[in-house]
Scaffold this motif. Structure first.
Motif, PDB file in Angstrom:
ATOM      1  N   CYS A 158       0.826  -1.203   0.000  1.00 52.53           N
ATOM      2  CA  CYS A 158       0.000   0.000   0.000  1.00 52.53           C
ATOM      3  C   CYS A 158       0.862   1.255   0.000  1.00 52.53           C
ATOM      4  O   CYS A 158       1.922   1.296   0.641  1.00 52.53           O
ATOM      5  CB  CYS A 158      -0.921   0.031   1.222  1.00 52.53           C
ATOM      6  N   TYR A 159       0.373   2.264  -0.691  1.00 52.98           N
ATOM      7  CA  TYR A 159       1.052   3.554  -0.759  1.00 52.98           C
ATOM      8  C   TYR A 159       0.116   4.635  -0.245  1.00 52.98           C
ATOM      9  O   TYR A 159      -1.068   4.676  -0.599  1.00 52.98           O
ATOM     10  CB  TYR A 159       1.455   3.874  -2.200  1.00 52.98           C
ATOM     11  N   TYR A 160       0.652   5.498   0.634  1.00 48.98           N
ATOM     12  CA  TYR A 160      -0.105   6.639   1.141  1.00 48.98           C
ATOM     13  C   TYR A 160       0.760   7.886   1.013  1.00 48.98           C
ATOM     14  O   TYR A 160       1.989   7.826   1.139  1.00 48.98           O
ATOM     15  CB  TYR A 160      -0.483   6.445   2.604  1.00 48.98           C
ATOM     16  N   SER A 161       0.114   8.997   0.797  1.00 51.87           N
ATOM     17  CA  SER A 161       0.835  10.278   0.799  1.00 51.87           C
ATOM     18  C   SER A 161       0.016  11.290   1.593  1.00 51.87           C
ATOM     19  O   SER A 161      -1.212  11.224   1.642  1.00 51.87           O
ATOM     20  CB  SER A 161       1.075  10.782  -0.628  1.00 51.87           C
ATOM     21  N   ALA A 162       0.721  12.196   2.248  1.00 58.74           N
ATOM     22  CA  ALA A 162       0.073  13.225   3.062  1.00 58.74           C
ATOM     23  C   ALA A 162       1.073  14.359   3.222  1.00 58.74           C
ATOM     24  O   ALA A 162       2.017  14.491   2.417  1.00 58.74           O
ATOM     25  CB  ALA A 162      -0.362  12.659   4.411  1.00 58.74           C
ATOM     26  N   ASN A 163       0.895  15.161   4.250  1.00 60.61           N
ATOM     27  CA  ASN A 163       1.829  16.231   4.560  1.00 60.61           C
ATOM     28  C   ASN A 163       2.288  16.097   6.003  1.00 60.61           C
ATOM     29  O   ASN A 163       1.640  15.432   6.821  1.00 60.61           O
ATOM     30  CB  ASN A 163       1.169  17.610   4.351  1.00 60.61           C
ATOM     31  N   TRP A 164       3.408  16.721   6.305  1.00 60.27           N
ATOM     32  CA  TRP A 164       3.898  16.696   7.678  1.00 60.27           C
ATOM     33  C   TRP A 164       4.311  18.107   8.099  1.00 60.27           C
ATOM     34  O   TRP A 164       4.624  18.961   7.272  1.00 60.27           O
ATOM     35  CB  TRP A 164       5.074  15.727   7.835  1.00 60.27           C
ATOM     36  N   ASN A 165       4.291  18.312   9.411  1.00 54.81           N
ATOM     37  CA  ASN A 165       4.653  19.617   9.967  1.00 54.81           C
ATOM     38  C   ASN A 165       5.345  19.402  11.303  1.00 54.81           C
ATOM     39  O   ASN A 165       4.994  18.492  12.056  1.00 54.81           O
ATOM     40  CB  ASN A 165       3.393  20.475  10.164  1.00 54.81           C
ATOM     41  N   TRP A 166       6.327  20.245  11.585  1.00 55.31           N
ATOM     42  CA  TRP A 166       7.006  20.187  12.891  1.00 55.31           C
ATOM     43  C   TRP A 166       6.455  21.292  13.777  1.00 55.31           C
ATOM     44  O   TRP A 166       6.538  22.466  13.457  1.00 55.31           O
ATOM     45  CB  TRP A 166       8.514  20.343  12.741  1.00 55.31           C
ATOM     46  N   ASN A 167       5.856  20.893  14.893  1.00 57.71           N
ATOM     47  CA  ASN A 167       5.324  21.839  15.869  1.00 57.71           C
ATOM     48  C   ASN A 167       6.413  22.131  16.883  1.00 57.71           C
ATOM     49  O   ASN A 167       6.643  21.348  17.820  1.00 57.71           O
ATOM     50  CB  ASN A 167       4.079  21.245  16.547  1.00 57.71           C
ATOM     51  N   ALA A 168       7.115  23.257  16.690  1.00 54.99           N
ATOM     52  CA  ALA A 168       8.271  23.577  17.531  1.00 54.99           C
ATOM     53  C   ALA A 168       7.871  23.867  18.973  1.00 54.99           C
ATOM     54  O   ALA A 168       8.627  23.573  19.907  1.00 54.99           O
ATOM     55  CB  ALA A 168       9.029  24.768  16.938  1.00 54.99           C
ATOM     56  N   GLU A 169       6.685  24.432  19.176  1.00 52.56           N
ATOM     57  CA  GLU A 169       6.248  24.789  20.531  1.00 52.56           C
ATOM     58  C   GLU A 169       6.145  23.551  21.420  1.00 52.56           C
ATOM     59  O   GLU A 169       6.551  23.577  22.591  1.00 52.56           O
ATOM     60  CB  GLU A 169       4.911  25.509  20.475  1.00 52.56           C
ATOM     61  N   PHE A 170       5.607  22.461  20.874  1.00 54.89           N
ATOM     62  CA  PHE A 170       5.401  21.256  21.667  1.00 54.89           C
ATOM     63  C   PHE A 170       6.348  20.118  21.257  1.00 54.89           C
ATOM     64  O   PHE A 170       6.233  19.011  21.771  1.00 54.89           O
ATOM     65  CB  PHE A 170       3.949  20.786  21.529  1.00 54.89           C
ATOM     66  N   ALA A 171       7.289  20.417  20.357  1.00 53.42           N
ATOM     67  CA  ALA A 171       8.243  19.413  19.864  1.00 53.42           C
ATOM     68  C   ALA A 171       7.515  18.160  19.386  1.00 53.42           C
ATOM     69  O   ALA A 171       7.789  17.035  19.814  1.00 53.42           O
ATOM     70  CB  ALA A 171       9.269  19.068  20.936  1.00 53.42           C
ATOM     71  N   LEU A 172       6.573  18.379  18.464  1.00 50.88           N
ATOM     72  CA  LEU A 172       5.758  17.294  17.936  1.00 50.88           C
ATOM     73  C   LEU A 172       5.872  17.219  16.420  1.00 50.88           C
ATOM     74  O   LEU A 172       5.897  18.244  15.740  1.00 50.88           O
ATOM     75  CB  LEU A 172       4.279  17.496  18.286  1.00 50.88           C
ATOM     76  N   LEU A 173       5.910  16.008  15.901  1.00 48.35           N
ATOM     77  CA  LEU A 173       5.727  15.785  14.470  1.00 48.35           C
ATOM     78  C   LEU A 173       4.249  15.578  14.222  1.00 48.35           C
ATOM     79  O   LEU A 173       3.603  14.755  14.888  1.00 48.35           O
ATOM     80  CB  LEU A 173       6.505  14.552  14.022  1.00 48.35           C
ATOM     81  N   GLU A 174       3.686  16.295  13.269  1.00 47.68           N
ATOM     82  CA  GLU A 174       2.282  16.140  12.919  1.00 47.68           C
ATOM     83  C   GLU A 174       2.187  15.613  11.492  1.00 47.68           C
ATOM     84  O   GLU A 174       2.667  16.248  10.558  1.00 47.68           O
ATOM     85  CB  GLU A 174       1.542  17.474  13.032  1.00 47.68           C
ATOM     86  N   GLU A 175       1.565  14.451  11.340  1.00 50.00           N
ATOM     87  CA  GLU A 175       1.240  13.938  10.020  1.00 50.00           C
ATOM     88  C   GLU A 175      -0.172  14.399   9.700  1.00 50.00           C
ATOM     89  O   GLU A 175      -1.123  14.078  10.431  1.00 50.00           O
ATOM     90  CB  GLU A 175       1.341  12.416   9.987  1.00 50.00           C
ATOM     91  N   ILE A 176      -0.314  15.142   8.605  1.00 48.24           N
ATOM     92  CA  ILE A 176      -1.584  15.800   8.287  1.00 48.24           C
ATOM     93  C   ILE A 176      -2.193  15.133   7.058  1.00 48.24           C
ATOM     94  O   ILE A 176      -1.660  15.229   5.955  1.00 48.24           O
ATOM     95  CB  ILE A 176      -1.364  17.299   8.041  1.00 48.24           C
ATOM     96  N   TYR A 177      -3.319  14.457   7.250  1.00 43.84           N
ATOM     97  CA  TYR A 177      -3.967  13.723   6.178  1.00 43.84           C
ATOM     98  C   TYR A 177      -5.059  14.555   5.504  1.00 43.84           C
ATOM     99  O   TYR A 177      -5.340  14.376   4.318  1.00 43.84           O
ATOM    100  CB  TYR A 177      -4.551  12.420   6.717  1.00 43.84           C
ATOM    101  N   SER A 178      -5.690  15.430   6.270  1.00 41.22           N
ATOM    102  CA  SER A 178      -6.708  16.323   5.740  1.00 41.22           C
ATOM    103  C   SER A 178      -6.871  17.469   6.731  1.00 41.22           C
ATOM    104  O   SER A 178      -6.206  17.506   7.776  1.00 41.22           O
ATOM    105  CB  SER A 178      -8.043  15.607   5.537  1.00 41.22           C
ATOM    106  N   GLU A 179      -7.771  18.393   6.427  1.00 42.84           N
ATOM    107  CA  GLU A 179      -7.993  19.540   7.307  1.00 42.84           C
ATOM    108  C   GLU A 179      -8.445  19.095   8.697  1.00 42.84           C
ATOM    109  O   GLU A 179      -8.156  19.762   9.697  1.00 42.84           O
ATOM    110  CB  GLU A 179      -9.044  20.466   6.690  1.00 42.84           C
ATOM    111  N   PHE A 180      -9.118  17.950   8.781  1.00 40.65           N
ATOM    112  CA  PHE A 180      -9.701  17.521  10.050  1.00 40.65           C
ATOM    113  C   PHE A 180      -9.097  16.209  10.556  1.00 40.65           C
ATOM    114  O   PHE A 180      -9.594  15.632  11.525  1.00 40.65           O
ATOM    115  CB  PHE A 180     -11.219  17.359   9.903  1.00 40.65           C
ATOM    116  N   ASP A 181      -8.050  15.751   9.932  1.00 42.72           N
ATOM    117  CA  ASP A 181      -7.488  14.439  10.299  1.00 42.72           C
ATOM    118  C   ASP A 181      -5.960  14.522  10.331  1.00 42.72           C
ATOM    119  O   ASP A 181      -5.334  14.764   9.295  1.00 42.72           O
ATOM    120  CB  ASP A 181      -7.942  13.374   9.308  1.00 42.72           C
ATOM    121  N   SER A 182      -5.383  14.332  11.505  1.00 38.30           N
ATOM    122  CA  SER A 182      -3.931  14.353  11.637  1.00 38.30           C
ATOM    123  C   SER A 182      -3.525  13.485  12.829  1.00 38.30           C
ATOM    124  O   SER A 182      -4.348  13.164  13.684  1.00 38.30           O
ATOM    125  CB  SER A 182      -3.414  15.780  11.832  1.00 38.30           C
TER     126      SER A 182
END
Length: 308
Positions: A158-182
């Motif tokens: 299976c192949y999936y693609s999404a976006n990612w973001n680094w939340n520096a304030e909380f030192a978190l990696l966020e995988e963002i699949y949609s506006e309402f799903d991460s």
């Protein structure tokens, strides 16, 4: 099998332990040279008064998290090349709540956006012959090539693609699949590995991911076996020759190494096929492999590649 207990000796520097229960990784405990403790992941820092010390009677590492006198203990087993211990976890009533396993790992360290950006990590389950290749591109996109998905009980790719973001304030990696799903992850760095702790629910599983390292041309020359369990032809032979030539199951191919240190395999007979190879960090013989196709992003063939 019965083991003797090896008395715990305080470390000269910090020492980290992976804690698991019923085969599932749940936490990383770090004992510092002064006995102070760090615990990963945790929503709030543990007490500064938390201490680890050697029990002079039992030889165990006693863990006092400053929680009303409750003491957890780790009994390290003698005769183990890789130091392993039995973790006794007590509840607030000072009753034995669960028994786990503590395994020494490389000392952990904090991570930053640079730990993730442009990097590829690999999850491997040897028992199930599963591999997951996670690629965090510098442009903020994220790709997941895996064979740990199942269709009607059948192992699939299976192949999936999404976006990612680094939340520096909380030192978190966020995988963002949609506006309402991460999905947010806390991460810690440990030698050739990183540990991802999903933050959607407390007490979730910690995933142990292998880092990848740059492939060097001279060392890459050789013969390899590629195990792709989702394909009809499961085992494939790749021979890497000098000067950029190669052979994949008898089909002529070419290879190059990209600026990121990944090897790419191309075929004159099929311009849509591209073999992608990442070397597992700390290993000279193991690689993650996935065949992709430019005419269908979902047509992938991931597997483990090993040097013959």
């Amino acid at each position: 099998t019965l083991y003797d207990v090896k008395p715990y000796s305080p470390p000269s520097t910090a020492q980290s332990l992976l804690i698991s229960y019923d085969g599932i990784n749940r936490a990383v405990l770090t004992v510092k040279s002064d006995g102070s403790l760090d615990y990963f992941p945790t929503e709030t820092p543990i007490s500064e008064a938390a201490k680890g010390s050697t029990n002079s009677s039992t030889g165990a590492l006693d863990l006092d998290f400053d929680e009303g006198g409750v003491i957890d203990s780790i009994y390290f087993l003698a005769g183990q090349g890789k130091r392993t211990g039995i973790y006794l976890d007590y509840n607030e009533s000072n009753e034995l709540a669960q028994v786990g396993v503590a395994t020494m790992i490389a000392k952990t360290s904090p991570v930053s956006e640079a730990t993730i950006s442009g990097q590829t990590f690999v999850y491997r389950d040897e028992a199930k012959n599963e591999i997951v290749i996670l690629k965090y591109n510098k442009d903020g996109s994220f790709e997941d090539f895996n064979n740990d998905c199942y269709v009607d009980g059948q192992q699939s790719a299976c192949y999936y693609s999404a976006n990612w973001n680094w939340n520096a304030e909380f030192a978190l990696l966020e995988e963002i699949y949609s506006e309402f799903d991460s999905t947010p992850y806390k991460i810690t760095d440990s030698g050739a590995f990183v540990y991802f702790a999903e933050q959607l629910a407390e007490g979730g599983e910690i995933f142990k991911l292998r880092k990848t390292q740059a492939i060097t041309a001279d060392a890459f020359v050789g013969s390899y076996s590629i195990d792709i369990p989702t394909e009809n032809t499961r085992y494939n032979n790749l021979v890497i020759s000098e000067s950029g030539g190669c052979s994949y199951e008898g089909t002529a191919c070419n290879w190059t190494i990209t600026d990121s240190g990944k090897a790419e395999i191309t075929f004159d007979a099929d311009s849509t096929a591209l073999g992608n190879v990442w070397q597992l960090a700390g290993s000279s013989s193991k690689f993650a492999f996935v065949m992709t196709h430019t005419d269908d992003v979902n047509d992938i063939e991931p597997g483990l590649m090993t040097r013959d």
